[in-house]
Design a protein around this motif. Structure first.
Motif, PDB file in Angstrom:
ATOM      1  N   ILE A 320       3.884 -26.199  10.248  1.00 15.32           N
ATOM      2  CA  ILE A 320       4.583 -24.952   9.957  1.00 15.32           C
ATOM      3  C   ILE A 320       3.868 -23.827  10.690  1.00 15.32           C
ATOM      4  O   ILE A 320       2.642 -23.761  10.677  1.00 15.32           O
ATOM      5  N   ALA A 321       4.615 -22.961  11.344  1.00 11.58           N
ATOM      6  CA  ALA A 321       4.047 -21.715  11.856  1.00 11.58           C
ATOM      7  C   ALA A 321       4.394 -20.637  10.842  1.00 11.58           C
ATOM      8  O   ALA A 321       5.575 -20.331  10.617  1.00 11.58           O
ATOM      9  N   LEU A 322       3.383 -20.086  10.210  1.00 12.47           N
ATOM     10  CA  LEU A 322       3.568 -19.064   9.184  1.00 12.47           C
ATOM     11  C   LEU A 322       3.222 -17.707   9.779  1.00 12.47           C
ATOM     12  O   LEU A 322       2.065 -17.445  10.102  1.00 12.47           O
ATOM     13  N   HIS A 323       4.234 -16.874   9.940  1.00 10.53           N
ATOM     14  CA  HIS A 323       3.967 -15.501  10.389  1.00 10.53           C
ATOM     15  C   HIS A 323       3.584 -14.696   9.149  1.00 10.53           C
ATOM     16  O   HIS A 323       4.434 -14.117   8.472  1.00 10.53           O
ATOM     17  N   LEU A 324       2.307 -14.705   8.867  1.00  8.77           N
ATOM     18  CA  LEU A 324       1.793 -14.070   7.648  1.00  8.77           C
ATOM     19  C   LEU A 324       1.553 -12.595   7.937  1.00  8.77           C
ATOM     20  O   LEU A 324       0.450 -12.178   8.292  1.00  8.77           O
ATOM     21  N   ARG A 325       2.597 -11.817   7.789  1.00  8.35           N
ATOM     22  CA  ARG A 325       2.530 -10.385   8.131  1.00  8.35           C
ATOM     23  C   ARG A 325       1.903  -9.632   6.961  1.00  8.35           C
ATOM     24  O   ARG A 325       2.582  -9.009   6.142  1.00  8.35           O
ATOM     25  N   TYR A 326       0.574  -9.692   6.915  1.00 12.63           N
ATOM     26  CA  TYR A 326      -0.139  -8.982   5.855  1.00 12.63           C
ATOM     27  C   TYR A 326      -1.379  -8.295   6.440  1.00 12.63           C
ATOM     28  O   TYR A 326      -2.446  -8.281   5.845  1.00 12.63           O
ATOM     29  N   GLU A 327      -1.210  -7.757   7.649  1.00 14.65           N
ATOM     30  CA  GLU A 327      -2.281  -6.979   8.253  1.00 14.65           C
ATOM     31  C   GLU A 327      -2.249  -5.555   7.700  1.00 14.65           C
ATOM     32  O   GLU A 327      -1.281  -5.129   7.073  1.00 14.65           O
ATOM     33  N   LYS A 328      -3.300  -4.815   7.969  1.00 14.39           N
ATOM     34  CA  LYS A 328      -3.450  -3.474   7.400  1.00 14.39           C
ATOM     35  C   LYS A 328      -2.284  -2.566   7.774  1.00 14.39           C
ATOM     36  O   LYS A 328      -1.788  -1.795   6.938  1.00 14.39           O
ATOM     37  N   ASP A 329      -1.814  -2.656   9.034  1.00 15.40           N
ATOM     38  CA  ASP A 329      -0.771  -1.721   9.467  1.00 15.40           C
ATOM     39  C   ASP A 329       0.527  -1.905   8.700  1.00 15.40           C
ATOM     40  O   ASP A 329       1.159  -0.933   8.284  1.00 15.40           O
ATOM     41  N   ILE A 330       0.947  -3.166   8.486  1.00 10.93           N
ATOM     42  CA  ILE A 330       2.235  -3.371   7.822  1.00 10.93           C
ATOM     43  C   ILE A 330       2.144  -3.090   6.324  1.00 10.93           C
ATOM     44  O   ILE A 330       3.103  -2.600   5.718  1.00 10.93           O
ATOM     45  N   VAL A 331       1.000  -3.366   5.719  1.00 14.07           N
ATOM     46  CA  VAL A 331       0.857  -3.065   4.293  1.00 14.07           C
ATOM     47  C   VAL A 331       0.857  -1.548   4.088  1.00 14.07           C
ATOM     48  O   VAL A 331       1.458  -1.037   3.141  1.00 14.07           O
ATOM     49  N   ALA A 332       0.227  -0.825   4.997  1.00  8.98           N
ATOM     50  CA  ALA A 332       0.242   0.636   4.913  1.00  8.98           C
ATOM     51  C   ALA A 332       1.635   1.186   5.197  1.00  8.98           C
ATOM     52  O   ALA A 332       2.132   2.072   4.490  1.00  8.98           O
ATOM     53  N   PHE A 333       2.287   0.660   6.215  1.00 15.27           N
ATOM     54  CA  PHE A 333       3.609   1.133   6.617  1.00 15.27           C
ATOM     55  C   PHE A 333       4.643   0.910   5.516  1.00 15.27           C
ATOM     56  O   PHE A 333       5.470   1.780   5.230  1.00 15.27           O
ATOM     57  N   SER A 334       4.603  -0.255   4.889  1.00 16.47           N
ATOM     58  CA  SER A 334       5.605  -0.595   3.883  1.00 16.47           C
ATOM     59  C   SER A 334       5.364   0.090   2.547  1.00 16.47           C
ATOM     60  O   SER A 334       6.274   0.203   1.726  1.00 16.47           O
ATOM     61  N   GLY A 335       4.129   0.555   2.319  1.00 14.34           N
ATOM     62  CA  GLY A 335       3.821   1.211   1.047  1.00 14.34           C
ATOM     63  C   GLY A 335       3.733   0.252  -0.112  1.00 14.34           C
ATOM     64  O   GLY A 335       3.888   0.650  -1.276  1.00 14.34           O
ATOM     65  N   CYS A 336       3.467  -1.020   0.168  1.00 19.52           N
ATOM     66  CA  CYS A 336       3.430  -2.050  -0.871  1.00 19.52           C
ATOM     67  C   CYS A 336       1.988  -2.295  -1.311  1.00 19.52           C
ATOM     68  O   CYS A 336       1.165  -2.748  -0.507  1.00 19.52           O
ATOM     69  N   THR A 337       1.700  -2.014  -2.576  1.00 20.51           N
ATOM     70  CA  THR A 337       0.326  -2.114  -3.063  1.00 20.51           C
ATOM     71  C   THR A 337       0.181  -3.150  -4.172  1.00 20.51           C
ATOM     72  O   THR A 337      -0.844  -3.194  -4.840  1.00 20.51           O
ATOM     73  N   HIS A 338       1.184  -3.988  -4.376  1.00 20.47           N
ATOM     74  CA  HIS A 338       1.117  -4.989  -5.437  1.00 20.47           C
ATOM     75  C   HIS A 338      -0.073  -5.917  -5.217  1.00 20.47           C
ATOM     76  O   HIS A 338      -0.269  -6.465  -4.131  1.00 20.47           O
ATOM     77  N   GLY A 339      -0.898  -6.075  -6.238  1.00 19.56           N
ATOM     78  CA  GLY A 339      -2.045  -6.962  -6.158  1.00 19.56           C
ATOM     79  C   GLY A 339      -3.265  -6.356  -5.500  1.00 19.56           C
ATOM     80  O   GLY A 339      -4.288  -7.036  -5.363  1.00 19.56           O
ATOM     81  N   LEU A 340      -3.197  -5.089  -5.085  1.00 18.76           N
ATOM     82  CA  LEU A 340      -4.325  -4.444  -4.432  1.00 18.76           C
ATOM     83  C   LEU A 340      -5.143  -3.626  -5.441  1.00 18.76           C
ATOM     84  O   LEU A 340      -4.647  -3.237  -6.498  1.00 18.76           O
ATOM     85  N   THR A 341      -6.360  -3.337  -5.081  1.00 17.07           N
ATOM     86  CA  THR A 341      -7.201  -2.485  -5.918  1.00 17.07           C
ATOM     87  C   THR A 341      -6.804  -1.022  -5.694  1.00 17.07           C
ATOM     88  O   THR A 341      -6.102  -0.687  -4.726  1.00 17.07           O
ATOM     89  N   THR A 342      -7.261  -0.156  -6.573  1.00 20.80           N
ATOM     90  CA  THR A 342      -6.965   1.270  -6.436  1.00 20.80           C
ATOM     91  C   THR A 342      -7.520   1.818  -5.133  1.00 20.80           C
ATOM     92  O   THR A 342      -6.863   2.602  -4.429  1.00 20.80           O
ATOM     93  N   ALA A 343      -8.728   1.382  -4.778  1.00 17.91           N
ATOM     94  CA  ALA A 343      -9.356   1.847  -3.540  1.00 17.91           C
ATOM     95  C   ALA A 343      -8.546   1.409  -2.332  1.00 17.91           C
ATOM     96  O   ALA A 343      -8.368   2.181  -1.367  1.00 17.91           O
TER      97      ALA A 343
END
Length: 611
Positions: A320-343
């Motif tokens: 399987i090739a998994l395009h795991l799009r969970y780099e800093k830029d996309i997480v910041a761009f999408s505004g998705c913070t589920h499962g992240l710490t407050t910091a």
């Protein structure tokens, strides 16, 4: 005269020199004969039953087991043979510079460990052959040759300069569109300038990423292309334009082409989404496909390294090739913070606020996630793949940059699927050194391994996910599983509330939801019903995500007559295709490059939630 025979244990009567058995002796031998006859009959029956069972078993194997096994093995070996052929071509082309392409196993890896890992998964693979089976292509094949009325470019009216923007695949789509625009306005295209100022800060030039000579030569009959602007025009005044997004031929002919009356050079300030997805002349659409799937191929050294990674990945078995799009830029761009710490959430918010070309600053993470607009986390990806039935031994190529949160965030996915493999494991530091400092070139390697994979799974519907999906459709509708993130979040939330746990019930739901989201042929989706104005274009499925109907035609009969779906050539076939829209049950959502949220809705989505 009667004497006793010790051997027979009976009396023998001797008459006239001949011995005859007494009645007791005849009875004794008749009994032994019956026993011997019974044993013989039992042996015959056992032999007959064994033969019958053997024939029956052979029939079952030949009817049910061997065809499936033969199909799987043949397809696998054919794929390997194809890749070996390609690799051989690349090695021949660059044997003096790329001698490392001949080495199938990177120096820092143990051949023994690779073999053992592959063998460990063979039994599971054979037992789950359906997990690797591609959807039926229904005889759709590429058909991108120009029409008989298509002519070579005439005298050029001026030069088109293009400044691309975004990451690798956003730039690729923009370059393909600008080739078509150059054709429409009868311009000479100057080799486009790649984006060097975006988030990735990559200094690569066009020739570093793409095969420049091949690009120019292949498109010679379509558009005139030069490497640089002529010196005499270097200082002339240029018309700098932001071409209107999703524009048709009329816009370019009526608003852009008249600029040639005053200017010799037109500069396109941006290249992404500047051409409509639909309702363009067939020859323009086919030209876009010829550029995207042929002319704009990667530079030889990138192609060679990419195919080398594919070979090494194949040594683990189907993957399987998994395009795991969970780099800093996309997480910041999408505004998705589920499962992240407050910091972490505060850090990402600051990045988004300080990035000027991301227009949306205030984002409700919970709302985003419930709409399916967030990338799946590594943990959620593990639950998803497990629900689909992929065993823990499955080799998974991670097509991604640095995952936000590092190894700690990857821990749960790694514990469920320990055979996670990245470029850095497949290749030595020396082999990757020429690419390491260039994000665009590293992304190109991921693109090659993803297109060639047995199964492709993107965790987010970004530019690369859409480009790879479209390329795999073009190459024969290879299995591409698109997660229904909205439906999955519904299930994940039930798990978080303790109302659902991993097991058969969850697995059945995930499998059913995605049964018709695996890359089978369908027409490209139009705008969402109810949208108006230019917002309609924003909700359409992107052209390069699905090149059908424009660049894929169905082989109708044995004489290979081809009919292009949706062009009016064969309305019966076009109407029939509408009944084949096996993936229309749900289609996911995305945030486009300007930060505007776009949710692709369907009426059937809720019906797919079985719980």
């Amino acid at each position: 005269m009667v004497r006793w025979n010790e051997t027979l244990g009976a009396g023998v009567l001797k008459i006239g020199g001949a011995e005859r058995m007494l009645p007791q002796q005849r009875a004794h031998w008749r009994g032994r004969g019956k026993v011997r006859s019974g044993v013989t009959q039992i042996l015959v029956r056992l032999i007959w039953m064994t033969g019958f069972l053997s024939v029956t078993l052979a029939a079952l194997l030949s009817t049910h087991i061997f065809p499936a096994l033969h199909s799987v093995l043949c397809s696998s070996f054919a794929e390997v043979h194809k890749l070996q052929t390609k690799q051989g071509e690349f090695a021949v082309q660059s044997s003096s510079k790329l001698s490392w392409t001949r080495e199938l196993t990177p120096p820092h890896l143990s051949r023994r460990s690779q073999s053992s890992e592959k063998l460990d998964g063979v039994d599971e693979w054979l037992g789950n052959a359906k997990l690797w089976k591609h959807p039926p292509s229904r005889n759709f094949e590429p058909c991108v040759e120009p029409s008989e009325s298509y002519q070579a470019p005439g005298d050029s009216r001026g030069y088109l300069l293009v400044h691309t923007n975004g990451g690798l695949n956003q730039m690729r789509a923009g370059i393909c569109d600008m080739v078509a625009v150059a054709r429409i306005i009868n311009a000479t295209l100057v080799i486009p300038e790649l984006d060097k100022q975006s988030f990735w800060q990559d200094t690569s030039n066009f020739s570093d990423v793409f095969d420049e000579e091949y690009f120019i030569k292949t498109l010679a009959d379509d558009v005139k292309i030069v490497k640089k602007l002529p010196k005499e025009l270097a200082s002339v005044t240029r018309a700098v334009k932001h071409f209107r997004s999703w524009s048709g031929v009329d816009y370019y002919q009526e608003e852009i082409a008249p600029l040639w009356q005053e200017y010799k050079v037109i500069r396109a300030a941006k290249s992404d989404s500047r051409l409509a997805n639909n309702n363009l002349p067939p020859d323009i659409q086919k030209l876009r496909c010829r550029v995207h799937y042929d002319a704009l191929r990667f530079a030889p050294r990138i192609e060679a390294m990419g195919q080398l990674l594919v070979k090494r990945m194949r040594s683990y078995g189907p993957y399987i090739a998994l395009h795991l799009r969970y780099e800093k830029d996309i997480v910041a761009f999408s505004g998705c913070t589920h499962g992240l710490t407050t910091a972490e959430a505060e850090e990402l918010t600051a990045i988004r606020e300080n990035t000027p070309y991301w227009k949306v600053k205030e984002i409700n993470s919970t709302e985003q996630r419930s709409k399916g607009l967030c990338p799946l986390t590594p943990k959620e990806v593990g639950i998803f793949l497990g629900g689909l039935g992929y065993p823990p031994s499955t080799p998974i190529y991670i097509a991604a940059g640095e995952i936000y949160g590092g190894d700690a965030r990857m821990a749960e996915l790694g514990s469920q699927y320990p055979n996670l493999i990245k470029k850095e494991k497949l290749a030595s530091p020396e082999e990757l050194a020429p690419f390491m400092s260039h994000a665009t070139q590293m992304a190109a390697l991921d693109y090659i391994v993803s297109v060639e994979s047995d199964v492709f799974v993107p965790s987010y519907s970004g530019n690369m996910a859409r480009a790879v999906e479209g390329h795999r459709r073009y190459l024969g509708h290879r299995k591409t599983i698109i997660p229904d993130r909205k439906a999955l979040v519904y299930l994940f939330n039930k798990m978080a509330r303790g109302k659902l746990s991993e097991g058969k019930r969850l697995s059945d739901s995930i499998t059913e939801i995605h049964r018709k989201r695996q890359g089978s042929p369908r027409k490209r989706k139009g705008p969402i019903s109810g949208t108006r104005g230019r917002e309609r274009f924003r909700t359409e499925e992107a052209f390069y995500t699905n090149p059908l109907p424009d660049c894929l035609c169905q082989r109708e009969s044995a004489n290979n007559s081809m009919n292009s779906i949706g062009t009016g050539v064969n309305t019966t076939t076009a109407q029939g295709l509408n009944t084949w829209n096996t993936e229309n049950a749900s289609s996911g959502a995305y945030l486009d490059s300007t930060g505007v949220s776009t949710e692709i809705k369907t009426a059937e989505r809720d019906a797919l939630i079985l719980l």
